[in-house]
Write an enzyme that holds these catalytic residues in place. Structure first.
Site, PDB file in Angstrom:
ATOM      1  N   CYS A  65       0.824  -1.204   0.000  1.00 52.67           N
ATOM      2  CA  CYS A  65       0.000   0.000   0.000  1.00 52.67           C
ATOM      3  C   CYS A  65       0.860   1.257   0.000  1.00 52.67           C
ATOM      4  CB  CYS A  65      -0.919   0.008   1.223  1.00 52.67           C
ATOM      5  SG  CYS A  65      -2.066   1.413   1.225  1.00 52.67           S
ATOM      6  N   CYS A  71      -0.852   5.621   6.489  1.00 49.82           N
ATOM      7  CA  CYS A  71      -1.689   5.584   7.684  1.00 49.82           C
ATOM      8  C   CYS A  71      -0.890   5.019   8.867  1.00 49.82           C
ATOM      9  CB  CYS A  71      -2.923   4.734   7.443  1.00 49.82           C
ATOM     10  SG  CYS A  71      -3.898   5.279   6.007  1.00 49.82           S
ATOM     11  N   CYS A 127      -1.510   1.436  10.524  1.00 47.60           N
ATOM     12  CA  CYS A 127      -1.691   0.267   9.664  1.00 47.60           C
ATOM     13  C   CYS A 127      -0.380  -0.466   9.394  1.00 47.60           C
ATOM     14  CB  CYS A 127      -2.336   0.686   8.348  1.00 47.60           C
ATOM     15  SG  CYS A 127      -2.708  -0.714   7.266  1.00 47.60           S
ATOM     16  N   CYS A 174     -16.990  -9.662   4.311  1.00 48.62           N
ATOM     17  CA  CYS A 174     -16.327  -8.405   4.009  1.00 48.62           C
ATOM     18  C   CYS A 174     -15.048  -8.642   3.204  1.00 48.62           C
ATOM     19  CB  CYS A 174     -15.983  -7.678   5.303  1.00 48.62           C
ATOM     20  SG  CYS A 174     -17.385  -7.485   6.429  1.00 48.62           S
ATOM     21  N   CYS A 200     -19.995  -7.037   1.770  1.00 48.35           N
ATOM     22  CA  CYS A 200     -19.446  -5.693   1.974  1.00 48.35           C
ATOM     23  C   CYS A 200     -18.073  -5.650   1.320  1.00 48.35           C
ATOM     24  CB  CYS A 200     -19.335  -5.392   3.464  1.00 48.35           C
ATOM     25  SG  CYS A 200     -18.600  -3.786   3.850  1.00 48.35           S
ATOM     26  N   CYS A 205     -21.020   2.085   5.101  1.00 53.39           N
ATOM     27  CA  CYS A 205     -20.413   1.599   6.334  1.00 53.39           C
ATOM     28  C   CYS A 205     -19.187   2.459   6.598  1.00 53.39           C
ATOM     29  CB  CYS A 205     -20.020   0.125   6.189  1.00 53.39           C
ATOM     30  SG  CYS A 205     -19.089  -0.556   7.579  1.00 53.39           S
ATOM     31  N   ARG A 213     -20.787  -1.806  15.576  1.00 49.83           N
ATOM     32  CA  ARG A 213     -20.016  -3.052  15.541  1.00 49.83           C
ATOM     33  C   ARG A 213     -18.725  -2.919  16.343  1.00 49.83           C
ATOM     34  NH1 ARG A 213     -18.057  -3.874  10.078  1.00 49.83           N
ATOM     35  NH2 ARG A 213     -20.289  -3.695   9.654  1.00 49.83           N
TER      36      ARG A 213
END
Length: 325
Positions: free
Chosen positions: A64, A68, A71, A108, A140, A200, A270
């Site tokens: 990636c 962030c 992460c 997901c 999702c 979401c 959640r």
């Protein structure tokens, strides 16, 4: 604070004030049971004693370009994780079959990266079409930043819900991520909504935000009208910039969940990543505010065994929702 009145205001749809919201987070710990009882009144009103189960497949790991700080898959992370391109269609479909066998309602598909390439879109679309044509399951997708065309294509393929978390407050965002903006995250959720997918979006608590900023996050998610709100608690993974952060305790985590329920009474709340290490022995109490959990592993970290989660749900007097559609 009259916590019963806070619950009633939430149920009546009047909303609570920002001062009342802040009072939840700043309350003494000896008020915790009263707060959770009030949150449960709201949760029970809209969701009874049902618990929704969600399962993640880490469809693409690492690789990636984003920075962030929380992460393990980001370009700045030194965490020793598996790195691989997007899984093929058959593997994604097999993951859905596993989820169905576990009585999971929402599957997901999560992929690292700024956003999906054309090839990745094609692979996800092919998998989703097969899943939706053969299994009674909500799908999702979480593929990063989307444009209008991509959102429409995912909806047409059968994706029910799209996840893109705000993660933190607008004011704290640049302290956590600099390679994209808070506004880009909001725009992606709006694109998903315009395409007809259920939005979401949630947060990660414990990244140096103030109580005022947690309140800001909760109201931002309300304004976004997210149908499902995953509340993550920071798992400060070694090798990430936030390694070593230890700003939470289980009681604060429960107050955050209660806050989310009071401000977003009709929405799916959640308990997501980090619940095992931050809530610890109080995990079951989270269900009195939240009505949804992830089972199985997360992206690059292990979750609790599904059998333990099922026992926890049963012991607390809740029942698993058999179908999320």
């Amino acid at each position: 604070m009259d916590w019963c009145e806070i619950a009633e205001k939430s149920i009546r749809g009047e909303g609570i004030s920002r001062n009342e919201a802040l009072a939840v987070l700043e309350s003494d710990d000896d008020e915790l049971l009263e707060i959770m009882s009030a949150a449960f009144r709201v949760r029970k009103h809209y969701y009874g004693n049902k618990v929704k189960l969600n399962l993640i497949i880490n469809a693409k790991s690492g690789l990636c370009p984003e920075d962030c700080g929380y992460c393990s898959q980001s370009i700045v992370s030194k965490a020793p994780i598996s790195k691989y391109p997007l899984l093929d269609k058959d593997t994604l479909v097999d993951g859905a079959r596993k989820a169905l066998s576990m009585n999971v309602g929402t599957y997901c598909i999560v992929a690292s990266g700024r956003g999906p390439s054309r090839k990745e879109m094609d692979q996800v679309i092919a998998a989703v079409k097969e899943i939706k044509s053969t299994m009674p399951m909500k799908v999702c997708a979480c593929l990063g930043i989307l444009n209008e065309v991509q959102a429409t294509q995912l909806k047409e393929a059968g994706v029910d819900r799209y996840n893109h978390n705000l993660n933190t407050s607008r004011t704290n965002f640049s302290n956590i991520t600099t390679t994209h903006t808070y506004e880009e995250r909001v725009d992606t959720v709006e694109q998903a909504k315009l395409a007809g997918m259920s939005p979401c979006s949630g947060c990660i608590i414990g990244m140096g935000e103030t109580d005022q900023e947690i309140v800001e996050i909760a109201y931002a998610l309300k304004s976004l009208d997210a149908d499902s709100i995953p509340v993550n608690f920071l798992n400060a993974i070694p090798g990430t910039p936030l390694e070593g952060y230890q700003l939470l305790n289980p009681r604060k985590c429960l107050k955050v969940l209660a806050l989310m329920r009071f401000i977003n009474p009709t929405k799916e709340i959640r308990v997501a990543g980090g619940r095992e290490i931050q809530l610890r022995s109080l995990q079951a109490m989270a269900l009195y505010a939240a009505n949804s959990i992830f089972v199985g592993d997360y992206l690059t970290t292990e979750g609790q065994e599904a059998a333990i989660d099922r026992q926890m749900i049963e012991d607390a007097g809740f029942v698993i929702e058999s179908c999320a559609l």
